[in-house]
Enzyme design. Structure first.
Site, short mmCIF file in Angstrom:
data_model
loop_
_atom_site.label_atom_id
_atom_site.label_comp_id
_atom_site.label_asym_id
_atom_site.label_seq_id
_atom_site.Cartn_x
_atom_site.Cartn_y
_atom_site.Cartn_z
N ASP A 33 0.81 -1.26 -0.13
CA ASP A 33 -0.08 -0.02 -0.05
C ASP A 33 0.94 1.32 -0.03
O ASP A 33 1.72 1.31 0.63
CB ASP A 33 -0.99 0.09 1.21
CG ASP A 33 -2.23 1.13 1.16
OD1 ASP A 33 -3.24 0.54 1.42
OD2 ASP A 33 -1.88 2.16 1.05
N ILE A 34 0.45 2.09 -0.83
CA ILE A 34 1.24 3.30 -1.21
C ILE A 34 1.16 4.27 0.16
O ILE A 34 2.13 5.29 0.43
CB ILE A 34 1.06 3.95 -2.18
CG1 ILE A 34 2.18 4.85 -2.84
CG2 ILE A 34 -0.20 5.03 -2.20
CD1 ILE A 34 2.21 5.20 -4.15
N ASN A 92 -13.23 -3.10 2.59
CA ASN A 92 -14.23 -2.04 2.62
C ASN A 92 -15.12 -1.92 1.58
O ASN A 92 -14.76 -2.16 0.33
CB ASN A 92 -13.78 -0.58 2.69
CG ASN A 92 -12.89 -0.57 3.97
OD1 ASN A 92 -13.09 -1.31 5.09
ND2 ASN A 92 -11.71 0.19 3.90
N HIS A 98 -15.88 3.23 4.16
CA HIS A 98 -14.41 3.83 3.85
C HIS A 98 -13.52 3.14 2.71
O HIS A 98 -12.60 2.98 2.64
CB HIS A 98 -13.46 3.39 5.28
CG HIS A 98 -14.21 4.07 6.44
ND1 HIS A 98 -13.96 5.32 6.86
CD2 HIS A 98 -14.99 3.38 7.50
CE1 HIS A 98 -14.79 5.45 7.98
NE2 HIS A 98 -15.10 4.46 8.40
N GLN A 99 -14.57 2.84 1.68
CA GLN A 99 -13.84 2.32 0.31
C GLN A 99 -13.47 3.78 -0.47
O GLN A 99 -14.20 4.45 -0.63
CB GLN A 99 -14.76 1.46 -0.55
CG GLN A 99 -14.15 0.76 -1.75
CD GLN A 99 -15.01 0.06 -2.47
OE1 GLN A 99 -16.21 -0.14 -2.26
NE2 GLN A 99 -14.25 -0.84 -3.44
N HIS A 105 -10.74 -5.04 -2.87
CA HIS A 105 -9.07 -4.97 -2.24
C HIS A 105 -9.18 -5.50 -0.91
O HIS A 105 -10.11 -5.08 -0.39
CB HIS A 105 -8.46 -3.94 -2.55
CG HIS A 105 -8.88 -2.74 -2.17
ND1 HIS A 105 -9.68 -1.82 -2.84
CD2 HIS A 105 -8.65 -1.94 -0.95
CE1 HIS A 105 -10.16 -0.81 -2.11
NE2 HIS A 105 -9.57 -0.78 -1.21
N PHE A 106 -8.44 -6.37 -0.68
CA PHE A 106 -8.02 -6.88 0.94
C PHE A 106 -6.99 -6.14 1.46
O PHE A 106 -5.85 -6.47 0.94
CB PHE A 106 -8.22 -8.26 1.02
CG PHE A 106 -9.45 -9.00 0.58
CD1 PHE A 106 -9.97 -9.19 -0.77
CD2 PHE A 106 -10.16 -9.74 1.61
CE1 PHE A 106 -11.08 -9.72 -1.11
CE2 PHE A 106 -11.45 -10.18 1.39
CZ PHE A 106 -11.89 -10.15 0.01
N HIS A 107 -7.15 -5.42 2.32
CA HIS A 107 -5.87 -4.88 3.06
C HIS A 107 -5.42 -6.22 4.06
O HIS A 107 -6.18 -6.55 5.03
CB HIS A 107 -6.45 -3.81 4.12
CG HIS A 107 -6.68 -2.57 3.40
ND1 HIS A 107 -6.04 -1.21 3.15
CD2 HIS A 107 -7.93 -2.22 2.79
CE1 HIS A 107 -7.00 -0.47 2.67
NE2 HIS A 107 -7.96 -1.08 2.46
P1 5GP Z 1 -9.61 1.87 0.71
O1 5GP Z 1 -10.03 2.98 1.55
O2 5GP Z 1 -10.42 1.96 -0.79
O3 5GP Z 1 -10.04 0.28 1.38
O4 5GP Z 1 -8.44 1.45 0.49
C1 5GP Z 1 -7.59 2.22 -0.62
C2 5GP Z 1 -6.15 1.87 -0.43
O5 5GP Z 1 -5.42 1.89 -1.60
C3 5GP Z 1 -5.70 2.90 0.42
O6 5GP Z 1 -4.95 2.22 1.63
C4 5GP Z 1 -4.39 3.77 -0.36
O7 5GP Z 1 -3.12 3.95 0.36
C5 5GP Z 1 -4.12 2.68 -1.52
N1 5GP Z 1 -3.70 3.21 -2.72
C6 5GP Z 1 -4.51 3.89 -3.38
N2 5GP Z 1 -3.72 4.36 -4.70
C7 5GP Z 1 -2.82 3.67 -4.78
C8 5GP Z 1 -1.65 3.25 -5.52
O8 5GP Z 1 -1.79 3.81 -6.66
N3 5GP Z 1 -0.72 2.40 -5.03
C9 5GP Z 1 -0.75 1.93 -4.16
N4 5GP Z 1 0.06 1.02 -3.92
N5 5GP Z 1 -1.53 1.85 -3.27
C10 5GP Z 1 -2.86 2.90 -3.57
#
Ligand code: 5GP
Ligand code: ZN
Length: 146
Positions: A33-34, A92, A98-99, A105-107
């Site tokens: 994650d970035i 999410n 919080h998506q 995607h799974f964190h």
């Molecule tokens: P969400 O809130 O949708 O569950 O999480 C999205 C996740 O994607 C966030 O933790 C965010 O940091 C990550 N993310 C968004 N854009 C990018 C990207 O371009 N590259 C990477 N590696 N992670 C990303």
């Protein structure tokens, strides 16, 4: 694979934009994650563009947990430390939940202390058993209809 041209995760899967890739299988892609909440916070995504979990066919979900498990082990999260390191798997669906990125995607989020990683607000309260029984009956009936 179903892709969406404007989707950032589809672009990552297709290597159109760079990522720190980890495990890749026929149906799953994983990368760091970035904007990590802690060291090792990573994402596991199906190679199928669906916004929410119910939009993704089962075939694209079958590798998700085995890959997540391998990654947890590679981060050393399987070792029970005296401080009790753990981890959360979070997925999410929808802005209110919080998506931010509309590709499932799974964190995988290491939890090494009370400050870093995932913080959870969890408004649990004791259920009314009659309400719980009614809900159970309704769900079992609906599931039986499928
Ligand atoms: P969400 O809130 O949708 O569950 O999480 C999205 C996740 O994607 C966030 O933790 C965010 O940091 C990550 N993310 C968004 N854009 C990018 C990207 O371009 N590259 C990477 N590696 N992670 C990303
Ligand atoms: Zn996508």
């Amino acid at each position: 694979m179903a892709t969406e041209a404007s989707c950032i995760f589809c672009k990552i899967i297709k290597n159109e934009i760079p990522s720190f890739k980890l495990i890749e299988t026929e149906t799953v892609y994983s990368f760091l994650d970035i904007q990590p909440t802690t060291v090792g916070h990573l994402l596991v995504v199906p190679k199928y563009h669906g916004a929410k979990l119910h939009n993704v066919p089962d075939a694209y979900l079958k590798d998700i947990l085995p890959v997540t498990k391998k990654l947890a082990v590679s981060l050393g999260l399987d070792v029970d430390s005296p401080l009790g390191a753990g981890y959360n798997v979070l997925q999410n669906n929808g802005r209110i939940a919080h998506q931010e990125v509309d590709h499932v995607h799974f964190h995988l989020i290491p939890k090494r202390d009370s400050v870093t990683g995932l913080g959870v607000g969890w408004p649990a309260k004791q259920a009314d058993m009659k309400d719980l029984a009614a809900l159970h009956e309704e769900l079992v009936r609906k599931l039986g209809d499928k």
